[in-house]
Design a protein around this motif. Structure first.
Motif, PDB file in Angstrom:
ATOM      1  N   LEU A 152      -2.719  -4.816 -16.590  1.00 49.80           N
ATOM      2  CA  LEU A 152      -1.537  -4.956 -15.739  1.00 49.80           C
ATOM      3  C   LEU A 152      -0.513  -3.863 -16.009  1.00 49.80           C
ATOM      4  CD1 LEU A 152      -0.777  -8.797 -15.643  1.00 49.80           C
ATOM      5  CD2 LEU A 152      -1.613  -7.356 -13.786  1.00 49.80           C
ATOM      6  N   GLY A 153      -0.487  -3.360 -17.234  1.00 51.20           N
ATOM      7  CA  GLY A 153       0.541  -2.401 -17.602  1.00 51.20           C
ATOM      8  C   GLY A 153       0.248  -0.966 -17.203  1.00 51.20           C
ATOM      9  N   LYS A 154      -0.941  -0.683 -16.683  1.00 51.22           N
ATOM     10  CA  LYS A 154      -1.290   0.695 -16.328  1.00 51.22           C
ATOM     11  C   LYS A 154      -0.564   1.137 -15.060  1.00 51.22           C
ATOM     12  CE  LYS A 154      -5.886   0.768 -18.457  1.00 51.22           C
ATOM     13  NZ  LYS A 154      -7.338   0.928 -18.222  1.00 51.22           N
ATOM     14  N   VAL A 155      -0.234   2.419 -15.020  1.00 51.74           N
ATOM     15  CA  VAL A 155       0.391   3.013 -13.835  1.00 51.74           C
ATOM     16  C   VAL A 155      -0.478   4.166 -13.349  1.00 51.74           C
ATOM     17  CG1 VAL A 155       2.729   2.382 -14.557  1.00 51.74           C
ATOM     18  CG2 VAL A 155       1.787   4.587 -15.245  1.00 51.74           C
ATOM     19  N   ASN A 156      -0.365   4.477 -12.053  1.00 51.62           N
ATOM     20  CA  ASN A 156      -1.141   5.581 -11.502  1.00 51.62           C
ATOM     21  C   ASN A 156      -0.371   6.892 -11.676  1.00 51.62           C
ATOM     22  OD1 ASN A 156       0.868   5.528  -9.575  1.00 51.62           O
ATOM     23  ND2 ASN A 156      -0.449   4.813  -7.905  1.00 51.62           N
ATOM     24  N   ARG A 157      -0.868   7.959 -11.077  1.00 44.79           N
ATOM     25  CA  ARG A 157      -0.235   9.263 -11.271  1.00 44.79           C
ATOM     26  C   ARG A 157       1.138   9.350 -10.627  1.00 44.79           C
ATOM     27  NH1 ARG A 157      -1.166  12.814  -6.854  1.00 44.79           N
ATOM     28  NH2 ARG A 157      -2.456  11.886  -5.205  1.00 44.79           N
ATOM     29  N   HIS A 158       1.474   8.379  -9.790  1.00 42.34           N
ATOM     30  CA  HIS A 158       2.806   8.330  -9.188  1.00 42.34           C
ATOM     31  C   HIS A 158       3.743   7.415  -9.979  1.00 42.34           C
ATOM     32  CE1 HIS A 158       1.353  10.489  -5.671  1.00 42.34           C
ATOM     33  NE2 HIS A 158       0.355   9.620  -5.561  1.00 42.34           N
ATOM     34  N   GLU A 159       3.307   6.992 -11.166  1.00 44.91           N
ATOM     35  CA  GLU A 159       4.103   6.101 -12.030  1.00 44.91           C
ATOM     36  C   GLU A 159       4.330   4.741 -11.388  1.00 44.91           C
ATOM     37  OE1 GLU A 159       4.984   6.896 -15.143  1.00 44.91           O
ATOM     38  OE2 GLU A 159       3.930   8.797 -14.874  1.00 44.91           O
ATOM     39  N   VAL A 160       3.347   4.280 -10.632  1.00 43.87           N
ATOM     40  CA  VAL A 160       3.429   2.992  -9.943  1.00 43.87           C
ATOM     41  C   VAL A 160       2.441   2.022 -10.589  1.00 43.87           C
ATOM     42  CG1 VAL A 160       3.041   1.774  -7.762  1.00 43.87           C
ATOM     43  CG2 VAL A 160       4.147   4.016  -7.768  1.00 43.87           C
ATOM     44  N   PRO A 161       2.873   0.813 -10.988  1.00 40.98           N
ATOM     45  CA  PRO A 161       1.969  -0.188 -11.559  1.00 40.98           C
ATOM     46  C   PRO A 161       1.159  -0.883 -10.455  1.00 40.98           C
ATOM     47  CG  PRO A 161       4.188  -1.067 -11.476  1.00 40.98           C
ATOM     48  CD  PRO A 161       4.284   0.356 -10.994  1.00 40.98           C
ATOM     49  N   VAL A 162       0.047  -0.273 -10.081  1.00 40.46           N
ATOM     50  CA  VAL A 162      -0.733  -0.734  -8.941  1.00 40.46           C
ATOM     51  C   VAL A 162      -1.227  -2.161  -9.139  1.00 40.46           C
ATOM     52  CG1 VAL A 162      -2.839  -0.346  -7.601  1.00 40.46           C
ATOM     53  CG2 VAL A 162      -1.420   1.597  -8.281  1.00 40.46           C
ATOM     54  N   ALA A 163      -1.730  -2.471 -10.330  1.00 40.12           N
ATOM     55  CA  ALA A 163      -2.270  -3.815 -10.575  1.00 40.12           C
ATOM     56  C   ALA A 163      -1.202  -4.883 -10.388  1.00 40.12           C
ATOM     57  CB  ALA A 163      -2.862  -3.888 -11.980  1.00 40.12           C
ATOM     58  N   PHE A 187       0.825  -1.207   0.000  1.00 41.94           N
ATOM     59  CA  PHE A 187       0.000   0.000   0.000  1.00 41.94           C
ATOM     60  C   PHE A 187       0.861   1.260   0.000  1.00 41.94           C
ATOM     61  CE2 PHE A 187      -2.338   3.325   2.350  1.00 41.94           C
ATOM     62  CZ  PHE A 187      -3.429   3.471   1.501  1.00 41.94           C
ATOM     63  N   LEU A 188       1.949   1.266   0.755  1.00 42.13           N
ATOM     64  CA  LEU A 188       2.824   2.437   0.783  1.00 42.13           C
ATOM     65  C   LEU A 188       3.413   2.728  -0.589  1.00 42.13           C
ATOM     66  CD1 LEU A 188       4.786   1.991   4.148  1.00 42.13           C
ATOM     67  CD2 LEU A 188       3.056   3.710   3.612  1.00 42.13           C
ATOM     68  N   ASN A 189       3.705   1.678  -1.334  1.00 43.92           N
ATOM     69  CA  ASN A 189       4.289   1.866  -2.656  1.00 43.92           C
ATOM     70  C   ASN A 189       3.296   2.402  -3.683  1.00 43.92           C
ATOM     71  OD1 ASN A 189       7.231   1.020  -3.093  1.00 43.92           O
ATOM     72  ND2 ASN A 189       6.481  -0.574  -1.733  1.00 43.92           N
ATOM     73  N   PHE A 190       1.992   2.354  -3.374  1.00 45.24           N
ATOM     74  CA  PHE A 190       1.013   2.947  -4.278  1.00 45.24           C
ATOM     75  C   PHE A 190       1.274   4.442  -4.473  1.00 45.24           C
ATOM     76  CE2 PHE A 190      -2.625  -0.252  -3.241  1.00 45.24           C
ATOM     77  CZ  PHE A 190      -1.904  -1.238  -3.879  1.00 45.24           C
ATOM     78  N   PHE A 191       1.856   5.073  -3.458  1.00 42.64           N
ATOM     79  CA  PHE A 191       2.043   6.517  -3.480  1.00 42.64           C
ATOM     80  C   PHE A 191       3.428   6.915  -3.991  1.00 42.64           C
ATOM     81  CE2 PHE A 191      -1.075   5.471  -0.250  1.00 42.64           C
ATOM     82  CZ  PHE A 191      -2.136   6.284  -0.618  1.00 42.64           C
ATOM     83  N   GLY A 192       4.075   5.976  -4.625  1.00 38.11           N
ATOM     84  CA  GLY A 192       5.355   6.302  -5.238  1.00 38.11           C
ATOM     85  C   GLY A 192       6.483   6.427  -4.245  1.00 38.11           C
ATOM     86  N   LEU A 193       6.377   5.743  -3.118  1.00 33.43           N
ATOM     87  CA  LEU A 193       7.442   5.801  -2.127  1.00 33.43           C
ATOM     88  C   LEU A 193       8.729   5.269  -2.735  1.00 33.43           C
ATOM     89  CD1 LEU A 193       8.213   6.317   0.863  1.00 33.43           C
ATOM     90  CD2 LEU A 193       7.672   3.917   1.305  1.00 33.43           C
ATOM     91  N   ARG A 194       9.802   6.039  -2.631  1.00 28.09           N
ATOM     92  CA  ARG A 194      11.095   5.632  -3.178  1.00 28.09           C
ATOM     93  C   ARG A 194      12.145   5.669  -2.081  1.00 28.09           C
ATOM     94  NH1 ARG A 194       7.897   4.596  -6.367  1.00 28.09           N
ATOM     95  NH2 ARG A 194       7.865   5.020  -8.598  1.00 28.09           N
ATOM     96  N   TRP A 195      12.909   4.620  -2.062  1.00 30.95           N
ATOM     97  CA  TRP A 195      14.038   4.569  -1.130  1.00 30.95           C
ATOM     98  C   TRP A 195      15.269   5.055  -1.876  1.00 30.95           C
ATOM     99  CZ3 TRP A 195      14.288   1.968   3.859  1.00 30.95           C
ATOM    100  CH2 TRP A 195      13.016   1.659   4.342  1.00 30.95           C
ATOM    101  N   SER A 196      15.738   6.227  -1.514  1.00 27.14           N
ATOM    102  CA  SER A 196      16.910   6.766  -2.183  1.00 27.14           C
ATOM    103  C   SER A 196      18.123   5.917  -1.868  1.00 27.14           C
ATOM    104  CB  SER A 196      17.169   8.208  -1.739  1.00 27.14           C
ATOM    105  OG  SER A 196      17.560   8.241  -0.382  1.00 27.14           O
ATOM    106  N   SER A 197      19.178   6.125  -2.655  1.00 32.26           N
ATOM    107  CA  SER A 197      20.420   5.393  -2.419  1.00 32.26           C
ATOM    108  C   SER A 197      20.963   5.655  -1.024  1.00 32.26           C
ATOM    109  CB  SER A 197      21.448   5.795  -3.475  1.00 32.26           C
ATOM    110  OG  SER A 197      22.704   5.224  -3.197  1.00 32.26           O
ATOM    111  N   ALA A 198      20.916   6.936  -0.588  1.00 37.58           N
ATOM    112  CA  ALA A 198      21.448   7.279   0.730  1.00 37.58           C
ATOM    113  C   ALA A 198      20.642   6.629   1.838  1.00 37.58           C
ATOM    114  CB  ALA A 198      21.461   8.796   0.904  1.00 37.58           C
ATOM    115  N   LEU A 199      19.296   6.652   1.723  1.00 37.02           N
ATOM    116  CA  LEU A 199      18.454   6.073   2.763  1.00 37.02           C
ATOM    117  C   LEU A 199      18.604   4.556   2.801  1.00 37.02           C
ATOM    118  CD1 LEU A 199      16.382   6.502   4.960  1.00 37.02           C
ATOM    119  CD2 LEU A 199      14.578   6.430   3.228  1.00 37.02           C
TER     120      LEU A 199
END
Length: 454
Positions: free
Chosen positions: A317-328, A134-146
């Motif tokens: 399956l190939g659709k992405v949301n506004r955060h560029e995340v493939p929710v399906a 669910f967190l990844n639905f919002f485009g959560l990204r783990w940067s290299s530093a984090l």
């Protein structure tokens, strides 16, 4: 905002986050000094060949999509889509083992007896899996530093502490040190023993995940292979020393393949009358496990999404949301992982359930890595090398490395069909059927999607 970049150290940390975990250390710790044999063999026949081949493929074909780009450049997009689907299935099969360890850390913090409760583990795993999805639905990204910070705090630091505690125990407990020194350095040549080699092989899988991030590097053809080779060396030495530390402190009859590394901290700090330190360390381990999980949830989904460029994925399956995340795709992979995790509700013994999940993931991994080594056999013929890294020794050395890796994948696939000593789960017939038919069924949709497009 400019394009994000990283150097060899950053990519090494991301690779270590995806591969290395304390959860795999207990698989061979019961063999004492023979752990050196297991890790040495696994390193020579799998880790080193995988690192070398992935390094040359990444330097030769530094495109988006990782494995998809490599196979597509050599064999075309149809086979590349099937390979990327296999990589995606590996991550799904891997989720339950990582989630099991994360749930076991929570159980250890509450009550160590809960680590043997399949229902508790399953419920906790589902909360973690669907929460992270669910967190990844919002485009959560783990940067290299984090990512580097969480790996250092949650995996590398506890692992180094574990090694240090093992060294202290070796000096202060001569009886245990003598037992370790006098134990067999080579295990008995039985299938029930050698099958644990497949678990070690699985623990070294994941070198290809760095391919998903190659475009974020400043100098991919130069720094990408360097990062992989540094990661391979660190992982091999780290896991060997940590496994020996566990075998030194925890007696064989008390060792759990799921919670062995956690148990070492419990035993050590209880004897020092400082159990609160155990709580802190296990909390860090939990954070490190989640860091690896977050890396594997979104990265393979991006890899399979690369197949949409060739039109292989169904439109939904190939659709992405506004955060560029493939929710399906994220929902589908979490659903499959939920079904696989239900083995904890079906098999009464937690350790047997954990081993089955480990064996299942290994089977899918063998099929996938076979495609990487086959691609390595042909990459120099199809694409003359122009990158900054090349396996030294000429084409015949490259071919031998690929053949070694390919034969290893085949042998491990067959060896993995034998239940290990002490296994008390599914009957042998169902066990073999599940480990053969299960991975093939998960790969079947990719073949159908690839063949339906003219």
């Amino acid at each position: 905002m400019g394009k994000r970049v990283m150097g060899p150290f950053g990519l090494s940390m991301m690779t270590i986050a995806a591969i290395m975990s304390l959860r795999n250390l207990s698989l061979v710790s019961s063999f004492d000094a023979a752990a050196i044999f297991y890790y040495g063999v696994a390193g020579l026949i799998f880790l080193v060949p995988t690192a070398l081949v992935c390094a040359e493929l990444g330097a030769t074909i530094p495109g988006n999509g990782g494995v998809y780009a490599w196979v597509s450049a050599v064999f075309g997009p149809r086979r590349a889509f099937i390979s990327s689907w296999a990589a995606w299935i590996i991550s799904i099969a891997w989720y339950p083992t990582a989630l099991s360890f994360a749930a076991a850390t929570i159980a250890t913090l509450i009550d160590t007896q809960l680590a043997s409760n399949g229902e508790f583990l399953w419920f906790t795993m589902m909360c973690l899996l669907w929460g992270a999805t669910f967190l990844n639905f919002f485009g959560l990204r783990w940067s290299s530093a984090l990512t580097s910070l969480t790996v250092m705090a949650g995996t590398i630091f506890p692992g180094l502490l574990l090694i240090g505690l093992g060294g202290y125990w070796f000096v202060t407990h001569p009886a245990d040190a003598l037992r370790l020194q006098q134990s067999a350095w080579v295990p008995e040549w039985t299938l029930g023993n050698l099958v644990f080699l497949s678990g070690v092989i699985l623990g070294f899988g994941g070198m290809e995940v760095a391919g998903f991030h190659v475009q974020q590097m400043k100098h991919p053809q130069r720094d990408y292979p360097k990062a992989l080779l540094l990661s391979a060396l660190f992982i091999l030495v780290f896991t060997l020393l940590a496994s020996l530390a566990i075998s030194l402190v925890i007696p064989k009859d008390q060792l759990s393949i799921l919670t062995g590394s956690l148990h070492l901290f419990v035993v050590f700090f209880e004897r020092l009358n400082h159990p609160e330190i155990t709580q802190f360390i296990i909390g860090l381990i939990f954070v490190g496990t989640l860091a690896g999980l977050m890396t594997w949830i979104i990265s393979p989904a991006k890899g399979i999404l690369a197949g949409q460029g060739g039109g292989f994925l169904p439109a939904g399956l190939g659709k992405v949301n506004r955060h560029e995340v493939p929710v399906a795709i994220l929902v589908l992979q979490a659903s499959i992982a939920t079904v696989l995790s239900s083995v904890y509700l079906l098999v009464p013994h937690v350790q047997s359930a954990y081993w089955f999940l480990t064996a299942f993931t290994t089977q899918v991994s063998c099929l996938f890595y076979a495609t990487i080594f086959i691609t390595g056999l042909y990459v120099r013929k199809v694409h003359p090398h122009s990158g900054a890294f090349r396996i030294p020794g000429g084409n015949w050395v490259m071919n031998m490395v690929c053949i070694l890796g390919l034969m290893t994948a085949l042998v491990i696939f067959i060896l993995d069909l034998v239940p290990p000593q002490g296994y008390n789960g599914l009957e042998s017939g169902y066990y073999v059927a599940a480990l053969v038919c299960g991975p093939l069924l998960l790969l079947l949709p990719a073949v159908v999607f690839a063949l339906r497009k003219k």
